[in-house]
Design a protein around this motif. Structure first.
Motif, PDB file in Angstrom:
ATOM      1  N   UNK A  97       0.863  -1.179   0.000  1.00 59.30           N
ATOM      2  CA  UNK A  97       0.000   0.000   0.000  1.00 59.30           C
ATOM      3  C   UNK A  97       0.904   1.234   0.000  1.00 59.30           C
ATOM      4  N   UNK A  98       0.715   2.082  -1.001  1.00 57.02           N
ATOM      5  CA  UNK A  98       1.620   3.217  -1.174  1.00 57.02           C
ATOM      6  C   UNK A  98       0.868   4.540  -1.093  1.00 57.02           C
ATOM      7  N   UNK A  99       1.074   5.249  -0.001  1.00 57.84           N
ATOM      8  CA  UNK A  99       0.571   6.608   0.189  1.00 57.84           C
ATOM      9  C   UNK A  99      -0.921   6.721  -0.141  1.00 57.84           C
ATOM     10  N   UNK A 100      -1.705   5.818   0.412  1.00 55.23           N
ATOM     11  CA  UNK A 100      -3.142   5.793   0.129  1.00 55.23           C
ATOM     12  C   UNK A 100      -3.866   6.931   0.857  1.00 55.23           C
ATOM     13  N   UNK A 101      -4.645   7.669   0.096  1.00 59.30           N
ATOM     14  CA  UNK A 101      -5.470   8.748   0.642  1.00 59.30           C
ATOM     15  C   UNK A 101      -6.910   8.499   0.206  1.00 59.30           C
ATOM     16  N   UNK A 102      -7.838   8.567   1.188  1.00 63.67           N
ATOM     17  CA  UNK A 102      -9.251   8.434   0.891  1.00 63.67           C
ATOM     18  C   UNK A 102     -10.033   9.395   1.776  1.00 63.67           C
ATOM     19  N   UNK A 103     -10.845  10.227   1.142  1.00 68.49           N
ATOM     20  CA  UNK A 103     -11.719  11.155   1.871  1.00 68.49           C
ATOM     21  C   UNK A 103     -13.146  10.971   1.380  1.00 68.49           C
ATOM     22  N   UNK A 104     -14.071  10.786   2.303  1.00 68.43           N
ATOM     23  CA  UNK A 104     -15.469  10.641   1.928  1.00 68.43           C
ATOM     24  C   UNK A 104     -16.124  12.015   1.826  1.00 68.43           C
ATOM     25  N   UNK A 105     -17.056  12.181   0.897  1.00 70.32           N
ATOM     26  CA  UNK A 105     -17.725  13.480   0.725  1.00 70.32           C
ATOM     27  C   UNK A 105     -18.360  13.957   2.030  1.00 70.32           C
TER      28      UNK A 105
ATOM     29  N   UNK B  95       1.065   4.083   4.047  1.00 70.74           N
ATOM     30  CA  UNK B  95       1.954   3.160   3.331  1.00 70.74           C
ATOM     31  C   UNK B  95       2.203   1.959   4.242  1.00 70.74           C
ATOM     32  N   UNK B  96       2.078   0.763   3.674  1.00 71.32           N
ATOM     33  CA  UNK B  96       2.217  -0.454   4.465  1.00 71.32           C
ATOM     34  C   UNK B  96       2.638  -1.598   3.562  1.00 71.32           C
ATOM     35  N   UNK B  97       3.633  -2.359   3.989  1.00 67.40           N
ATOM     36  CA  UNK B  97       4.115  -3.517   3.224  1.00 67.40           C
ATOM     37  C   UNK B  97       3.759  -4.792   3.976  1.00 67.40           C
ATOM     38  N   UNK B  98       3.121  -5.728   3.263  1.00 71.93           N
ATOM     39  CA  UNK B  98       2.707  -7.006   3.842  1.00 71.93           C
ATOM     40  C   UNK B  98       3.366  -8.113   3.038  1.00 71.93           C
ATOM     41  N   UNK B  99       4.156  -8.932   3.701  1.00 70.85           N
ATOM     42  CA  UNK B  99       4.940  -9.957   3.002  1.00 70.85           C
ATOM     43  C   UNK B  99       4.065 -11.111   2.538  1.00 70.85           C
TER      44      UNK B  99
ATOM     45  N   UNK C 198      -8.422   8.221  -3.358  1.00 66.72           N
ATOM     46  CA  UNK C 198      -8.267   9.494  -4.059  1.00 66.72           C
ATOM     47  C   UNK C 198      -6.885   9.579  -4.709  1.00 66.72           C
ATOM     48  N   UNK C 199      -5.908   8.977  -4.032  1.00 63.84           N
ATOM     49  CA  UNK C 199      -4.544   8.917  -4.569  1.00 63.84           C
ATOM     50  C   UNK C 199      -3.817   7.766  -3.895  1.00 63.84           C
ATOM     51  N   UNK C 200      -2.678   7.394  -4.457  1.00 58.47           N
ATOM     52  CA  UNK C 200      -1.916   6.273  -3.933  1.00 58.47           C
ATOM     53  C   UNK C 200      -2.104   5.015  -4.763  1.00 58.47           C
ATOM     54  N   UNK C 201      -1.445   3.938  -4.346  1.00 58.72           N
ATOM     55  CA  UNK C 201      -1.468   2.692  -5.102  1.00 58.72           C
ATOM     56  C   UNK C 201      -1.697   1.489  -4.204  1.00 58.72           C
ATOM     57  N   UNK C 202      -2.360   0.480  -4.769  1.00 60.18           N
ATOM     58  CA  UNK C 202      -2.457  -0.846  -4.169  1.00 60.18           C
ATOM     59  C   UNK C 202      -1.760  -1.811  -5.117  1.00 60.18           C
ATOM     60  N   UNK C 203      -0.699  -2.448  -4.640  1.00 59.49           N
ATOM     61  CA  UNK C 203       0.094  -3.351  -5.468  1.00 59.49           C
ATOM     62  C   UNK C 203       0.058  -4.740  -4.836  1.00 59.49           C
ATOM     63  N   UNK C 204      -0.376  -5.733  -5.617  1.00 60.83           N
ATOM     64  CA  UNK C 204      -0.450  -7.112  -5.140  1.00 60.83           C
ATOM     65  C   UNK C 204       0.411  -7.990  -6.043  1.00 60.83           C
ATOM     66  N   UNK C 205       1.380  -8.640  -5.443  1.00 56.94           N
ATOM     67  CA  UNK C 205       2.269  -9.496  -6.225  1.00 56.94           C
ATOM     68  C   UNK C 205       2.999  -8.744  -7.319  1.00 56.94           C
ATOM     69  N   UNK C 206       3.355  -7.489  -7.043  1.00 55.02           N
ATOM     70  CA  UNK C 206       4.069  -6.686  -8.023  1.00 55.02           C
ATOM     71  C   UNK C 206       3.188  -6.081  -9.097  1.00 55.02           C
ATOM     72  N   UNK C 207       1.864  -6.287  -9.023  1.00 56.05           N
ATOM     73  CA  UNK C 207       0.933  -5.782 -10.037  1.00 56.05           C
ATOM     74  C   UNK C 207       0.079  -4.665  -9.442  1.00 56.05           C
ATOM     75  N   UNK C 208       0.052  -3.523 -10.121  1.00 55.50           N
ATOM     76  CA  UNK C 208      -0.758  -2.402  -9.659  1.00 55.50           C
ATOM     77  C   UNK C 208      -2.227  -2.705  -9.929  1.00 55.50           C
ATOM     78  N   UNK C 209      -3.009  -2.877  -8.840  1.00 57.14           N
ATOM     79  CA  UNK C 209      -4.420  -3.239  -8.989  1.00 57.14           C
ATOM     80  C   UNK C 209      -5.333  -2.108  -8.499  1.00 57.14           C
TER      81      UNK C 209
END
Length: 364
Positions: A6-14, A25-29, A58-69
């Motif tokens: 998880x890379x710099x995830x930002x989420x804001x609800x209206x 940001x969080x890394x899970x092995x 709103x911004x940031x990335x979710x990467x699973x197994x090296x793939x941006x999902x």
């Protein structure tokens, strides 16, 4: 199986005044059991739903197994999820509930039957395959939900407070079964809970969250013994960590924390706090009530306010220099409200915090 990044995830609800997740940001092995722990509204479920694809950040990335999902639909992420509310189909028998995800994927019937039987055996449901959910207990229905999630053989298993609807005794039993199951599967697992006992007993690591941010990520023993800030120490533990505030001064024996007319030795590494405020954190079980006549130099006086026998131990609520301090003692200990005690404060069990930042100060 796969790692999760998880890379710099930002989420804001209206309409919300604050971010649900704030630059997380969080890394899970691969194969790790990660627990997201925190109070209601801290962002842990939002984070889980972002991994599942049920919420778009709103911004940031979710990467699973090296793939941006990050923006892939849930069905393209190869995940399985267990919800808090069971979410089993009431009109389908147990075997059909467990095999539902496999049938949707077009798995051959013989393979579905084999995997359903395997999952049912692992979760002690073999005798209930032909029953409807209405004929099951709450714990059995939750087992059906877990079985349905594991038969899919996904890369990542997500669990959103799956034990919260169970009574205390059943939760205790199911927790042990769940830990064994996840260990046997070896599957990357992200587990959300507000229950600190679940977090400490289940997780390979625990990420403690507060107000959309991660306060600390570490193995359970480290998070409990060395809270990174006062929030973690005050949230984790039953009772939570005690905190005492005082001013650092120096006497003939070295630096001390002044607590009214009592003093606690302060490590030399904290000499910069001389003349300033400093916070001391100590666990209830670290404080030792001294027998009458035994009073080493580091002992402190306190007065018993409340005596609570808990079966395996006794919990004392005391007044120590104007601070409300919890002390855990052996079950055989006896005291009455108003009794004055002396307690020993082992230096190696003390944790020191800056009163402004509330962050842990490193000392040797």
């Amino acid at each position: 199986m796969a790692d999760v990044e998880l890379r710099e995830l930002v989420k804001t609800y209206p309409g919300a005044a604050t971010r649900a997740t704030d630059d997380v940001s969080l890394s899970i092995a691969d194969g790790e059991f990660m627990v997201l722990l925190g109070p209601s509204g801290c962002g842990k479920t939002t984070l889980l739903r972002a991994v599942a694809g049920l919420e778009l950040p709103d911004s940031g990335q979710v990467v699973i197994g090296g793939r941006d999902v990050t923006y892939l639909e849930p069905r393209h992420r190869n995940l399985s999820m267990v919800f808090q509310s069971y979410a089993v189909f009431p009109h389908k028998k147990v075997r059909d509930n467990i095999g539902f995800g496999l049938k949707v994927r077009g798995v051959p019937a013989a393979e579905v039957d084999r995997k359903v039987a395997w999952a049912a055996e692992m979760l002690q449901l073999s005798d209930y395959l032909d029953r409807y959910p209405a004929k099951l207990s709450g714990g059995q229905r939750q087992r059906v939900a877990v079985a349905r999630a594991i038969v899919v053989e996904s890369d990542v298993l997500l669990m959103d407070e799956p034990l919260s609807n169970l009574d205390a005794l059943l939760r205790l039993s199911f927790r042990a079964d769940l830990k064994k199951l996840v260990n046997d599967l070896g599957r990357t697992t992200i587990y959300v809970t507000h229950d600190q006992i679940e977090a400490l007993s289940l997780g390979d690591r625990v990420a403690v969250m507060r107000e959309g941010r991660v306060s600390q990520v570490d193995v359970p023993t480290k998070v409990y013994d060395d809270p990174a800030d006062e929030f973690v120490g005050g949230f984790l533990g039953s009772p939570p960590m005690n905190f005492l505030s005082g001013t650092v001064s120096e006497n003939g024996h070295g630096l001390v924390l002044d607590l009214a007319d009592q003093h606690v030795p302060v490590p030399r590494e904290l000499a910069d706090y001389r003349g300033r405020e400093l916070d001391l954190g100590v666990r209830a079980e670290a404080l030792r009530v001294l027998p009458d006549g035994e009073a080493p130099g580091a002992s402190l006086r306190c007065t018993v306010d409340v005596y609570e026998p808990l079966g395996s131990s006794v919990l004392l609520t005391t007044d120590l220099a104007g601070h409300r301090v919890k002390i855990q003692t052996p079950a055989s200990f006896r005291a009455e409200p108003g009794d004055e005690l002396r307690v020993e404060l082992p230096g190696e069990q003390c944790r020191w915090y800056d009163p402004e930042t509330k962050l842990l100060l490193e000392v040797s």
